[in-house]
Scaffold this motif. Sequence first.
Motif, short mmCIF file in Angstrom:
data_model
loop_
_atom_site.label_atom_id
_atom_site.label_comp_id
_atom_site.label_asym_id
_atom_site.label_seq_id
_atom_site.Cartn_x
_atom_site.Cartn_y
_atom_site.Cartn_z
N SER A 267 0.82 -1.22 0.00
CA SER A 267 0.00 0.00 0.00
C SER A 267 0.85 1.26 0.00
O SER A 267 0.30 2.37 -0.05
CB SER A 267 -0.92 0.01 1.23
OG SER A 267 -1.75 -1.13 1.28
N GLU A 282 -7.65 8.52 4.95
CA GLU A 282 -7.43 8.04 3.58
C GLU A 282 -6.46 6.85 3.56
O GLU A 282 -6.66 5.88 2.83
CB GLU A 282 -6.88 9.19 2.73
CG GLU A 282 -6.65 8.81 1.26
CD GLU A 282 -6.10 9.95 0.44
OE1 GLU A 282 -5.70 9.70 -0.72
OE2 GLU A 282 -6.08 11.10 0.95
N GLN A 283 -5.42 6.93 4.38
CA GLN A 283 -4.47 5.83 4.46
C GLN A 283 -5.11 4.59 5.08
O GLN A 283 -4.84 3.45 4.67
CB GLN A 283 -3.24 6.26 5.26
CG GLN A 283 -2.36 7.28 4.55
CD GLN A 283 -1.25 7.80 5.44
OE1 GLN A 283 -1.46 8.07 6.63
NE2 GLN A 283 -0.05 7.93 4.88
N LYS A 286 -7.12 2.88 2.52
CA LYS A 286 -6.23 2.18 1.59
C LYS A 286 -5.75 0.85 2.18
O LYS A 286 -5.70 -0.18 1.48
CB LYS A 286 -5.04 3.07 1.26
CG LYS A 286 -4.21 2.60 0.07
CD LYS A 286 -3.16 3.64 -0.29
CE LYS A 286 -2.38 3.21 -1.54
NZ LYS A 286 -1.34 4.22 -1.91
N LYS A 289 -8.64 -1.67 2.15
CA LYS A 289 -8.85 -2.21 0.81
C LYS A 289 -7.79 -3.26 0.48
O LYS A 289 -8.10 -4.32 -0.08
CB LYS A 289 -8.81 -1.07 -0.21
CG LYS A 289 -9.11 -1.51 -1.63
CD LYS A 289 -9.12 -0.31 -2.58
CE LYS A 289 -9.41 -0.76 -4.01
NZ LYS A 289 -9.41 0.42 -4.94
#
Length: 452
Positions: A267, A282-283, A286, A289
């Motif tokens: 990532s 946001e991290q 990520k 996901k």
Amino acid sequence: ADLDALISFSVEDKPVKKARVENKKLREPAATQSEKLVLGACLNGTSTFEEIEELSPNDFYSEDHRIIFNSIKTLWSEVGVGDVKAVAQYLEQVNSLEMVGGITSLLDLSSDMPQVYNLDSHIEMIRSKTASRNLLAHLEYSANQLVIGESCEKVQSDVIDLASKVQVSGRVDNTSSCHDLVGDIDTLLEPRKYGIACDPLAVVWDQFYGLQPGALMTIGARSGAGKTSMLGQVLGYAAVKYSVPTLLLTFEVPKADALLKMICQVSKISYLDAIRGNINSEQKDKLRKMSAAFAKSNFRIDDRNSYSISKLRSYLKFRKSSNDEVKLVALDYIQIASMTGGNDRRDLDLGKLTRGFKGLCLEFGISCIILSQLNRSADREGGRDPQIGDLRDSQSMEADSDVILLLNQNLMKDSDDDPEYRDASVSLVKNRCGGTGKFDCRFHKKTASFVF
């Protein structure tokens, strides 16, 4: 020679009479001493079960030996040991210890056979005697067919057919003729598929056309030089992007931490920031996901340092029989693995381990990656680039490996143009598929990734 002396047959009596062999019963062929030697070698630890696993319980003439062999086989497949204590405990659990003569019988087998140097010849003898017994059984069946009045022509045909199915030699011929291997030359010349790929390392991977089935790769580096980081890049892309069924044996960190490091690495997020909680929403999204992608992959991790080559082989056979074959196995790292044991010299243990991994590659058509530390020769000689002879504790790695990569970076100095990177290099020092060479790159410190 005298048919009347062999059988008693009268047309007035019943059509079937037993052959008169009770009075002079022939002793069946058996290699009892070889059976004792083979079992004793396993019980006292001078040999492992993988050295005799080509035998089956039916190859042993003695019922006691069949029971003991079956116990050793079961224990090796389950826990990777088969010594006297383990076998005795197992036989006692299944109420069979007294059937084999008690623990005294096991101790006698173990103590009377201190070392077996020609184990293969004893295995050959056992298999040969088994074949002889099978042939005798077929001949006895054919004799009984004659007794009940079967025609000679029919019995002769059956004897030839049955005898042809008996393996007279104790060994199976696994060799292949050139005619069988070549067949149509155009088939051999068809372009092969690219092996297991790793996109960030493509400039190096292209030199050996990807990690091919049957290939053993060794990645060597000094402590802290990035060998586990490179392995994480390889496994992350193999398992997630290319859906390669993968098994990682990590004996350095807990398996949950090993997985989190790979998730962060792929990532491109700092693992240290993640465990500190210094990441934004946001991290986090990520990472969620990417963790979902790992969860869907056929990627398994084990951090129990209790494997043996035979136990790993049994696991691979189990996965294959379940139609879920493993295609890539990785070991992090070989110097702290306890997969063999039994030798005072560590280099002999590691040599046996690398040969075992290479054997698994060829037997199952898989690819294996082994991480290895380097000795301190390069540091003592002015910080030169590592060489193939710097692999620690085992010269056999040089012979067993198909591909050897040696990593190097200056751990005390950042890149001149960007302090987030360190200058590094990857030396391809062995390549059975092509040439060798040195490839300059950089190491991104926050994400622990090599960048070319």
